[in-house]
Design a protein around this motif. Structure first.
Motif, PDB file in Angstrom:
ATOM      1  N   GLY A 131       0.910  -1.453  -0.458  1.00 25.08           N
ATOM      2  CA  GLY A 131      -0.253   0.034   0.107  1.00 25.08           C
ATOM      3  C   GLY A 131       0.796   1.139  -0.171  1.00 25.08           C
ATOM      4  N   ALA A 132       1.541   1.218   0.476  1.00 23.55           N
ATOM      5  CA  ALA A 132       2.784   2.822   0.967  1.00 23.55           C
ATOM      6  C   ALA A 132       3.389   2.671  -0.027  1.00 23.55           C
ATOM      7  CB  ALA A 132       3.757   2.286   2.300  1.00 23.55           C
ATOM      8  N   ILE A 133       4.228   1.420  -0.845  1.00 24.34           N
ATOM      9  CA  ILE A 133       5.420   1.744  -1.824  1.00 24.34           C
ATOM     10  C   ILE A 133       3.972   2.128  -3.244  1.00 24.34           C
ATOM     11  CG2 ILE A 133       5.935   0.517  -3.577  1.00 24.34           C
ATOM     12  CD1 ILE A 133       6.646  -1.420  -1.416  1.00 24.34           C
ATOM     13  N   MET A 134       2.578   1.252  -3.322  1.00 16.92           N
ATOM     14  CA  MET A 134       1.877   2.057  -4.491  1.00 16.92           C
ATOM     15  C   MET A 134       1.733   3.371  -4.632  1.00 16.92           C
ATOM     16  SD  MET A 134       2.416  -0.541  -6.544  1.00 16.92           S
ATOM     17  CE  MET A 134       3.640  -1.876  -6.476  1.00 16.92           C
ATOM     18  N   ARG A 135       1.529   4.142  -3.320  1.00 18.91           N
ATOM     19  CA  ARG A 135       0.874   5.447  -2.888  1.00 18.91           C
ATOM     20  C   ARG A 135       2.333   6.523  -3.350  1.00 18.91           C
ATOM     21  NH1 ARG A 135      -2.542   3.058   1.141  1.00 18.91           N
ATOM     22  NH2 ARG A 135      -0.684   3.214   2.816  1.00 18.91           N
ATOM     23  N   VAL A 136       2.784   5.584  -2.686  1.00 18.97           N
ATOM     24  CA  VAL A 136       4.536   6.485  -3.356  1.00 18.97           C
ATOM     25  C   VAL A 136       4.781   6.507  -4.548  1.00 18.97           C
ATOM     26  CG1 VAL A 136       6.771   6.559  -2.592  1.00 18.97           C
ATOM     27  CG2 VAL A 136       5.054   6.553  -0.840  1.00 18.97           C
ATOM     28  N   ARG A 137       4.597   5.872  -5.002  1.00 18.41           N
ATOM     29  CA  ARG A 137       4.774   5.437  -6.892  1.00 18.41           C
ATOM     30  C   ARG A 137       3.593   6.203  -7.575  1.00 18.41           C
ATOM     31  NH1 ARG A 137       6.268   0.993 -11.470  1.00 18.41           N
ATOM     32  NH2 ARG A 137       5.103   2.420 -12.631  1.00 18.41           N
ATOM     33  N   SER A 138       2.475   6.119  -7.125  1.00 18.37           N
ATOM     34  CA  SER A 138       1.426   7.568  -7.369  1.00 18.37           C
ATOM     35  C   SER A 138       1.646   8.720  -7.321  1.00 18.37           C
ATOM     36  CB  SER A 138      -0.025   6.648  -6.842  1.00 18.37           C
ATOM     37  OG  SER A 138      -1.345   8.080  -7.228  1.00 18.37           O
TER      38      SER A 138
ATOM     39  N   TYR B 154      -5.425   7.577  -6.696  1.00 21.31           N
ATOM     40  CA  TYR B 154      -3.966   6.424  -7.174  1.00 21.31           C
ATOM     41  C   TYR B 154      -4.233   6.223  -8.500  1.00 21.31           C
ATOM     42  CZ  TYR B 154      -3.602   7.075  -1.955  1.00 21.31           C
ATOM     43  OH  TYR B 154      -3.827   7.768  -0.506  1.00 21.31           O
ATOM     44  N   TYR B 155      -2.753   6.672  -9.022  1.00 23.26           N
ATOM     45  CA  TYR B 155      -2.422   6.119 -10.268  1.00 23.26           C
ATOM     46  C   TYR B 155      -1.731   5.028 -10.206  1.00 23.26           C
ATOM     47  CZ  TYR B 155      -0.494   6.725 -15.360  1.00 23.26           C
ATOM     48  OH  TYR B 155       0.787   6.669 -16.518  1.00 23.26           O
ATOM     49  N   VAL B 156      -2.423   3.943 -11.398  1.00 17.96           N
ATOM     50  CA  VAL B 156      -1.733   2.941 -11.250  1.00 17.96           C
ATOM     51  C   VAL B 156      -1.554   2.276 -12.635  1.00 17.96           C
ATOM     52  CG1 VAL B 156      -2.175   0.299 -10.571  1.00 17.96           C
ATOM     53  CG2 VAL B 156      -3.243   2.156  -9.267  1.00 17.96           C
ATOM     54  N   ASN B 157       0.005   1.958 -13.028  1.00 19.38           N
ATOM     55  CA  ASN B 157      -0.138   0.981 -14.314  1.00 19.38           C
ATOM     56  C   ASN B 157       0.357  -0.363 -13.784  1.00 19.38           C
ATOM     57  OD1 ASN B 157       3.106   3.822 -13.932  1.00 19.38           O
ATOM     58  ND2 ASN B 157       1.402   3.761 -15.182  1.00 19.38           N
ATOM     59  N   TYR B 215      -6.768  -2.581  -7.869  1.00 20.22           N
ATOM     60  CA  TYR B 215      -5.974  -2.336  -7.350  1.00 20.22           C
ATOM     61  C   TYR B 215      -6.836  -1.668  -6.090  1.00 20.22           C
ATOM     62  CZ  TYR B 215      -1.035  -2.848  -7.024  1.00 20.22           C
ATOM     63  OH  TYR B 215       0.419  -3.471  -6.714  1.00 20.22           O
ATOM     64  N   ALA B 216      -8.136  -1.508  -6.797  1.00 18.33           N
ATOM     65  CA  ALA B 216      -9.322  -0.468  -5.803  1.00 18.33           C
ATOM     66  C   ALA B 216      -9.631  -1.059  -5.303  1.00 18.33           C
ATOM     67  CB  ALA B 216     -10.577  -0.098  -7.108  1.00 18.33           C
ATOM     68  N   LEU B 217      -9.412  -2.468  -4.692  1.00 25.18           N
ATOM     69  CA  LEU B 217      -9.993  -2.959  -3.668  1.00 25.18           C
ATOM     70  C   LEU B 217      -9.157  -3.316  -2.477  1.00 25.18           C
ATOM     71  CD1 LEU B 217     -12.486  -5.843  -5.772  1.00 25.18           C
ATOM     72  CD2 LEU B 217     -13.120  -3.563  -4.471  1.00 25.18           C
ATOM     73  N   GLY B 218      -7.927  -2.473  -3.225  1.00 24.34           N
ATOM     74  CA  GLY B 218      -6.940  -2.160  -1.625  1.00 24.34           C
ATOM     75  C   GLY B 218      -6.373  -0.941  -1.173  1.00 24.34           C
ATOM     76  N   LEU B 219      -6.220  -0.080  -2.780  1.00 20.99           N
ATOM     77  CA  LEU B 219      -5.925   1.447  -2.585  1.00 20.99           C
ATOM     78  C   LEU B 219      -7.404   2.403  -2.485  1.00 20.99           C
ATOM     79  CD1 LEU B 219      -3.304   1.921  -4.610  1.00 20.99           C
ATOM     80  CD2 LEU B 219      -2.990   1.605  -2.164  1.00 20.99           C
ATOM     81  N   GLY B 220      -8.937   1.767  -2.958  1.00 19.93           N
ATOM     82  CA  GLY B 220      -9.560   2.190  -2.575  1.00 19.93           C
ATOM     83  C   GLY B 220     -10.967   2.898  -3.632  1.00 19.93           C
ATOM     84  N   GLN B 221      -9.967   3.513  -4.426  1.00 18.02           N
ATOM     85  CA  GLN B 221      -9.756   4.564  -5.721  1.00 18.02           C
ATOM     86  C   GLN B 221      -8.906   4.626  -6.314  1.00 18.02           C
ATOM     87  OE1 GLN B 221     -12.481   7.809  -4.349  1.00 18.02           O
ATOM     88  NE2 GLN B 221     -10.973   8.754  -3.979  1.00 18.02           N
ATOM     89  N   ILE B 222      -8.830   4.176  -7.565  1.00 18.64           N
ATOM     90  CA  ILE B 222      -7.714   4.525  -8.309  1.00 18.64           C
ATOM     91  C   ILE B 222      -7.141   4.543 -10.209  1.00 18.64           C
ATOM     92  CG2 ILE B 222      -6.294   2.607  -7.515  1.00 18.64           C
ATOM     93  CD1 ILE B 222      -7.091   1.863 -10.329  1.00 18.64           C
ATOM     94  N   TYR B 223      -7.013   5.171 -10.489  1.00 17.63           N
ATOM     95  CA  TYR B 223      -7.094   5.117 -12.339  1.00 17.63           C
ATOM     96  C   TYR B 223      -5.921   4.759 -13.378  1.00 17.63           C
ATOM     97  CZ  TYR B 223      -3.797   9.578 -11.904  1.00 17.63           C
ATOM     98  OH  TYR B 223      -3.305  10.527 -11.796  1.00 17.63           O
ATOM     99  N   THR B 224      -6.084   4.751 -14.020  1.00 18.23           N
ATOM    100  CA  THR B 224      -4.781   4.321 -14.794  1.00 18.23           C
ATOM    101  C   THR B 224      -5.157   5.430 -16.056  1.00 18.23           C
ATOM    102  OG1 THR B 224      -5.822   2.900 -16.780  1.00 18.23           O
ATOM    103  CG2 THR B 224      -5.717   1.254 -14.142  1.00 18.23           C
ATOM    104  N   PHE B 225      -4.137   5.419 -16.635  1.00 16.63           N
ATOM    105  CA  PHE B 225      -3.429   6.479 -17.923  1.00 16.63           C
ATOM    106  C   PHE B 225      -2.604   5.519 -18.352  1.00 16.63           C
ATOM    107  CE2 PHE B 225      -4.019  11.100 -19.600  1.00 16.63           C
ATOM    108  CZ  PHE B 225      -3.555  10.592 -20.740  1.00 16.63           C
TER     109      PHE B 225
END
Lengths: 480, 480
Positions: A131-138, B154-157, B215-225
């Motif tokens: 969770g921490a890594i991916m928030r920081v990445r974002s 959170y931005y997710v790749n 990822y949304a089911l862990g970080l809550g709200q995410i987006y990809t681009f």
């Protein structure tokens, strides 16, 4: 009633207000204290349940990993672990998590190895570490965009599928629409790519630089930030087959300006995460410290994670020419005592990561920018110096990471560029469009590439690059 | 001396100060007035040269397309075309542009067709039209990131190369490291993918949604681009084989929340470009108006470009259920008079773009959100309504563009999802990780996909999608 995220509630002063919050159960102690997390922060909200007031059937379903929704009153916490807590009035079970099944996953509340977490990459973001890594990445991604946009760079999406194979940055993956069992062939037995989707052989890009240059020579200053690919069988903790790269390119800018930009850029994004990811960085610092304790003393970090990030902010990167670096290496202990695997004997040698590590970690003890490399070990598009043997290239080396940036001033002179291409056997007709930029209003210009995952590694202190990208692609591995 | 960009100089009040500016010559009139552009703005800075004071050899080299650097004094302009100009003291030719060669390119100062500009995609960003489009595209990208980051997404790749082929959003490109002439085969003649780079069959992603959900089911709200791909032989002005998609995914959010998010998001990014791309939008509005003049009256836009953007901002998107839409279409003139190619006869029919266009452009005359589609015409992961025959899907339709957003509330119930997959023959072992998200703390969640290039088309008024991405990839075309 206020519907809110855990992060907001933890900062709230609206005591005695009713809140609603949804999330996943991280723990349930004494049939009374639920630690709830919704991904908005590394911290959990403590939800206090008076078990006598709830249906035992509901309480039984509050298990680690379950999704629940809670309504209750915000109170100052009596416990010392947290400032506030929620006095729960209502619980709704949204999604169960069968404890017997949870036990078989990384969601189970015990220490799991990073290797095991990788095998369950679809769940690992629910752990504190990921969770921490991916928030920081974002946040780091946004810092990248913010920096360039504030400085009037334009974001350019260079193509992912490319018909150009002259970039030479590495092995490429093929992209095709053919049935591999039976691709159309020419009379001589070669593949008839004219019949493929794009009417030619196509690959996944290894770099957007050449296309980026065409845009810099129109828009002035641009950056890319997108996926790039290497089909290299490098099964190491530093390589991915698919990774994200940032490539700025600037017209009317020489190598000095390029080094200034790279240093300023890195400092900006590091500062941004220090300011915007405090809780996550503190957690990651502690994680790294714990990991370090399991290592032999010699391999431990000299600095804590946050200290290391501040060190980068507060110190100039040391700029050293390749020639100076070779002199330092030749005179170094590990070279004289033949401790290096590759002994540095003369000018012109390609630097290996052992040499880079020595320069950064032992000799200068700070980020280092090496520049003016021998032309022979660098790419065709780098600008030849007046000495005729070095090019205006630069690499930035970081402690613990190695090369994080590679860049150069580009060869803007059409005749010199053509000569170099001829030497290397790169056909002009392959890069007619690239050569055009030198025909029509060429100018001094420069740029660099920064591997985003290396930067995330540096900022999060993660040793393996597979742990800083959601779903890593490596040899023999493309699950999910 | 102040080194500055054209955009800065045009806004400057530092009269009588010496400036240095570098750029490309757009025109050179009367051996006196150089219009110089550096990509920082659609506007040129007028550089006034007293030809008697300069070497004629230098003046001869100031030709369209050449790169030059100019030093001079900032003055109020006597001409009415511009507020300020530079009284040139010094000119340096950085890169020539041979007029005879320029003539053969789109850099030559005359009107070129969009088709011809596409053939020289490496140079077209130096034209007014493409400079404007690509600056707007860049600002729009940043608006996308800004919106989500400000709202704590959170931005997710998500991965580009995928081993999962169950997404079903379209035909996929294969990615391989095999020599296509001679790929390794199993005894039964099938391809031995175990020997390929990833040890399995891999493709280019058509959507990051399924991975995004994890990822949304862990970080809550995410987006990809990021880039997505379709290997479909659609040679139209609305399709690309490689395009950029934005995919937010939100836990604890139903379809209504999803529609609210999509509408709020689109309004935010449109407002952002209206505020940050004024000059470019004015130019593009004029371009569109000129283009419209060449069309029959019936095909012309009813609104100017900027008016249309403001209209989107100021009006609620009309929300209409699929069932209502079918009733409207059945009763419509083109349906009764059999003007539609596909006549709407009954509930359950898939809507074609002619129907969508009718609803948006003729009937409602505003952006429309259609929702609650028949389950049969939508994807397996969409949440089944209580009626057992519709799903919580939504499409947003825009005038002139058609579908710009497709989204849904996701089926969060494990048993319903499995049943649907079985019906469609999707094997559970293909999507074991996706099913896991429904096993461990499942919850209501929703998301949508927005094709970025469609959005750029809408904002810039460009009719062909190939003109809003730097290097378009389409059937038989992957140049550069």
């Amino acid at each position: 009633m206020i519907q809110a995220k855990v992060a907001e509630i933890l900062e709230s002063d609206q005591f005695l207000q009713e809140f609603k919050v949804s999330g996943w159960v991280r723990s349930f102690r004494s049939n009374r204290f639920v630690a709830l997390n919704d991904g908005s922060t590394i911290n959990n909200i403590q939800c206090v349940i008076d078990f006598e007031k709830f249906n035992p059937e509901t309480l039984k379903r509050i298990t680690v990993g379950a999704a629940i929704s809670v309504k209750g009153i915000l109170k100052e916490s009596e416990g010392k672990q947290q400032r506030v807590e929620i006095d729960v009035k209502e619980v709704t079970i949204l999604g169960d998590a069968n404890p017997e099944e949870v036990k078989l996953t990384i969601l189970s509340p015990k220490r799991h190895s990073l290797e095991k977490l990788r095998e369950q990459a679809h769940l690992r973001v629910r752990t504190n570490t990921f969770g921490a890594i991916m928030r920081v990445r974002s946040k780091l991604s946004f810092a990248v965009h913010s920096y360039f946009q504030q400085n009037n760079f334009y974001y350019v999406n260079t193509p992912i599928i490319t018909g150009s194979d002259a970039e030479g940055a590495g092995e490429m993956f093929k992209v095709t629409n053919f049935d591999l069992k039976n691709p159309p062939k020419n009379e001589d037995g070669s593949i008839d790519y004219k019949k493929d989707f794009f009417g030619k052989e196509t690959n996944l890009t290894v770099s957007g630089q050449l296309e980026g240059e065409t845009y810099a020579l129109g828009l002035g200053q641009i950056y890319t930030f997108g996926p790039t690919f290497r089909a290299e069988n490098s099964n190491t903790s530093r390589h991915l087959a698919e990774f994200w790269m940032i490539e700025p390119e600037i017209a009317f800018c020489d190598l000095d300006g390029n080094m200034d930009l790279a240093e300023d850029f890195i400092k900006y994004v590091v500062k941004y995460v220090l300011e915007n990811c405090k809780d996550d960085l503190e957690f990651l610092e502690q994680r790294l410290a714990n990991e370090d304790k399991t290592k032999p003393a010699a391999e431990r970090s000299e600095m804590g994670l946050i200290e290391k990030l501040k060190f980068v902010l507060e110190n100039n990167f040391k700029r050293v020419s390749y020639t100076e670096a070779i002199d330092i290496l030749k005179d170094s202990k590990p070279n004289k005592k033949k401790k290096f695997k590759y002994i540095i004997e003369e000018w012109g040698a390609d630097l290996q990561s052992e040499h880079e590590r020595f320069l950064v970690e032992k000799h200068f003890k700070c980020p280092v920018i090496l520049f003016d490399y021998p032309a022979k070990i660098k790419a065709f598009y780098m600008r030849l110096n007046e000495d005729g043997k070095t090019v205006r290239a630069m690499d930035i080396l970081f402690p613990g990471i190695g090369e994080i940036v590679g860049g150069s001033q580009r060869e803007e002179r059409l005749d010199v560029l053509k000569e170099k291409m001829a030497e290397l056997g790169i056909e002009e007709k392959e890069l007619w469009w690239y050569l055009d930029t030198r025909k029509f209003g060429t100018c001094v210009h420069s740029g660099f590439g920064l591997g985003f995952e290396r930067l995330v590694q540096f900022v999060t202190g993660m040793g393996n690059i597979r742990d800083v990208i959601p779903f890593p692609r490596t040899p023999q591995s493309a699950e999910f």
